[in-house]
Design a protein around this motif. Structure first.
Motif, short mmCIF file in Angstrom:
data_model
loop_
_atom_site.label_atom_id
_atom_site.label_comp_id
_atom_site.label_asym_id
_atom_site.label_seq_id
_atom_site.Cartn_x
_atom_site.Cartn_y
_atom_site.Cartn_z
N CYS A 2 0.81 -1.22 0.00
CA CYS A 2 0.00 0.00 0.00
C CYS A 2 0.84 1.26 0.00
CB CYS A 2 -0.95 -0.01 1.18
SG CYS A 2 -2.31 -1.18 0.95
N LEU A 3 2.13 1.13 0.16
CA LEU A 3 3.03 2.27 0.04
C LEU A 3 4.39 1.78 -0.41
CD1 LEU A 3 3.65 5.29 0.47
CD2 LEU A 3 4.37 4.71 2.79
N ILE A 4 4.89 2.36 -1.49
CA ILE A 4 6.22 2.03 -2.00
C ILE A 4 6.92 3.33 -2.34
CG2 ILE A 4 7.55 0.79 -3.74
CD1 ILE A 4 5.09 -0.93 -4.31
N VAL A 5 8.09 3.55 -1.78
CA VAL A 5 8.93 4.67 -2.18
C VAL A 5 10.27 4.09 -2.63
CG1 VAL A 5 7.81 6.42 -0.77
CG2 VAL A 5 9.64 5.06 0.24
N PHE A 6 10.83 4.65 -3.69
CA PHE A 6 12.04 4.04 -4.24
C PHE A 6 12.86 5.05 -5.01
CE2 PHE A 6 8.57 3.44 -7.21
CZ PHE A 6 9.10 3.61 -8.47
N ALA A 7 14.17 4.83 -4.97
CA ALA A 7 15.12 5.59 -5.77
C ALA A 7 15.60 4.68 -6.89
CB ALA A 7 16.30 6.04 -4.91
N ASP A 148 3.35 8.91 -7.89
CA ASP A 148 3.66 10.26 -7.43
C ASP A 148 2.43 11.13 -7.17
OD1 ASP A 148 6.40 9.84 -7.33
OD2 ASP A 148 6.72 10.49 -9.39
N THR A 149 1.28 10.51 -6.95
CA THR A 149 0.13 11.28 -6.47
C THR A 149 0.50 11.88 -5.11
OG1 THR A 149 -1.46 9.89 -7.63
CG2 THR A 149 -2.30 11.17 -5.78
N PRO A 150 0.35 13.19 -4.92
CA PRO A 150 0.92 13.85 -3.73
C PRO A 150 0.09 13.70 -2.46
CG PRO A 150 -0.12 15.49 -5.12
CD PRO A 150 -0.21 14.17 -5.88
N TRP A 151 -0.22 12.47 -2.08
CA TRP A 151 -0.84 12.23 -0.79
C TRP A 151 0.19 12.53 0.31
CZ3 TRP A 151 -3.73 6.87 -1.32
CH2 TRP A 151 -4.80 7.02 -2.22
N PRO A 152 -0.25 12.98 1.48
CA PRO A 152 0.70 13.32 2.55
C PRO A 152 1.66 12.18 2.89
CG PRO A 152 -1.46 14.18 3.09
CD PRO A 152 -1.63 13.35 1.84
N LYS A 153 1.17 10.95 2.99
CA LYS A 153 2.04 9.83 3.34
C LYS A 153 3.09 9.57 2.28
CE LYS A 153 0.15 5.68 3.29
NZ LYS A 153 -0.83 4.61 3.61
N VAL A 154 2.72 9.76 1.02
CA VAL A 154 3.67 9.55 -0.07
C VAL A 154 4.76 10.61 -0.03
CG1 VAL A 154 3.94 9.49 -2.58
CG2 VAL A 154 1.94 8.41 -1.52
N LEU A 155 4.37 11.87 0.14
CA LEU A 155 5.35 12.95 0.21
C LEU A 155 6.27 12.78 1.41
CD1 LEU A 155 3.04 15.97 -0.68
CD2 LEU A 155 4.63 14.77 -2.19
N ARG A 156 5.69 12.41 2.54
CA ARG A 156 6.48 12.28 3.76
C ARG A 156 7.49 11.12 3.64
NH1 ARG A 156 6.17 14.26 8.82
NH2 ARG A 156 6.89 12.93 10.53
N ALA A 157 7.03 9.99 3.13
CA ALA A 157 7.92 8.84 3.02
C ALA A 157 8.97 9.05 1.93
CB ALA A 157 7.10 7.58 2.72
N THR A 158 8.61 9.72 0.84
CA THR A 158 9.58 9.98 -0.21
C THR A 158 10.68 10.91 0.28
OG1 THR A 158 7.84 9.71 -1.89
CG2 THR A 158 9.87 10.77 -2.59
N ALA A 159 10.30 11.94 1.03
CA ALA A 159 11.30 12.83 1.61
C ALA A 159 12.20 12.10 2.59
CB ALA A 159 10.61 14.01 2.30
N ALA A 160 11.62 11.21 3.38
CA ALA A 160 12.42 10.43 4.33
C ALA A 160 13.38 9.50 3.59
CB ALA A 160 11.50 9.63 5.25
N LEU A 161 12.93 8.92 2.47
CA LEU A 161 13.82 8.07 1.68
C LEU A 161 14.99 8.89 1.14
CD1 LEU A 161 14.51 5.40 0.24
CD2 LEU A 161 13.07 6.19 -1.66
N ALA A 162 14.71 10.08 0.64
CA ALA A 162 15.78 10.92 0.11
C ALA A 162 16.85 11.18 1.16
CB ALA A 162 15.19 12.24 -0.39
N ALA A 163 16.43 11.30 2.41
CA ALA A 163 17.38 11.59 3.49
C ALA A 163 18.24 10.38 3.85
CB ALA A 163 16.63 12.07 4.72
#
Length: 250
Positions: A2-7, A148-163
């Protein structure tokens, strides 16, 4: 999932760095990440109700991951979406060929997003859009809508992944997946499930009555073919119940 963030970084020593949460009803039985006895060389969790999976890799380097599209108005598909990653992983056809065939019968399934590929190329397919996309290098977030739909959880987790990308250790990826911070109501999407469910589903890590995050997965795919897959499993109330740590070469 239900949530995937990836580089996605083809040509980099770590072409794919991925963190993903699988959210499901607690009473839906599944086995944790491991090699399948009946399909040697396939590493994934297994849904015991329908027999499929949500994320996995093979010793040949094939990768697949799935999320559902949240839309209570959509017709219910006759077939389980979990068979899609499994069919690709145990097959031999290329990702574009697999998706081209799938596009002809997409109405057999409820709405889904599918990621397929290996360390050389990564493809994305959304069942509502019907377009096969070869992904360019970048940082991506995917939940239960389009990429990349800008839901809050997606934005938050993507930013955390970048870090984490300066040092993407599995424990750091798993930690970002444990985030339970609730976003403001005004930022919640309206997907037709009602405010109570929107609030429950809005956090990166979900804990609810009868439903929540069941598995958190960190994947590191190296350019030389090495793979590390780490998964934490959870029961009701977000209770940790196990961890798997797999390393293999493709």
């Amino acid at each position: 999932m239900c949530l995937i963030v990836f580089a996605w970084r083809p040509g980099h020593p770590l072409p794919l760095v991925l963190a993903a949460n699988r959210d499901e009803f607690y009473d839906r039985a599944a086995t944790p990440l491991g090699e399948w006895a009946d399909i040697p060389g396939l590493y994934a969790g297994r849904d015991l109700q329908a027999g499929g999976t949500w994320l996995g890799m093979t010793s040949k380097g094939r990768f697949a991951a799935l999320t559902n599209i949240r839309d209570p108005r959509q017709p219910r598909g006759a077939r389980s979406r979990g068979e899609l990653p499994l069919d690709y992983l145990r097959g031999e056809v290329s990702a574009p060929a697999f998706l081209a065939e799938l596009a002809l019968r997409v109405d057999e399934y409820s709405g889904f997003n599918l990621l397929l590929g290996d360390r050389h190329a990564l493809y994305y397919f959304n069942s509502e859009e019907g377009e096969i996309r070869r992904l360019l290098p970048g940082l991506y977030g995917l939940s239960n809508a389009g990429l990349d739909t800008p839901w809050p959880k997606v934005l938050r987790a993507t930013a955390a992944l970048a870090a984490t990308l300066d040092d993407p250790r599995p424990e750091r990826l798993l930690d970002l997946l444990g985030d339970r911070q609730q976003p403001p109501r005004v930022l919640l999407p309206d997907t037709g499930v009602g405010l109570d469910w929107e609030m429950l589903l809005a956090t990166v890590f979900i804990v609810g009555p009868g439903y929540g995050t069941r598995a958190s997965t960190a994947l590191l795919m190296a350019g030389d073919g090495g793979v590390r897959l780490v998964e934490r499993s959870f029961g009701d109330e977000g209770r940790a119940i196990g961890e798997a740590d797999l390393r293999f070469d493709t």
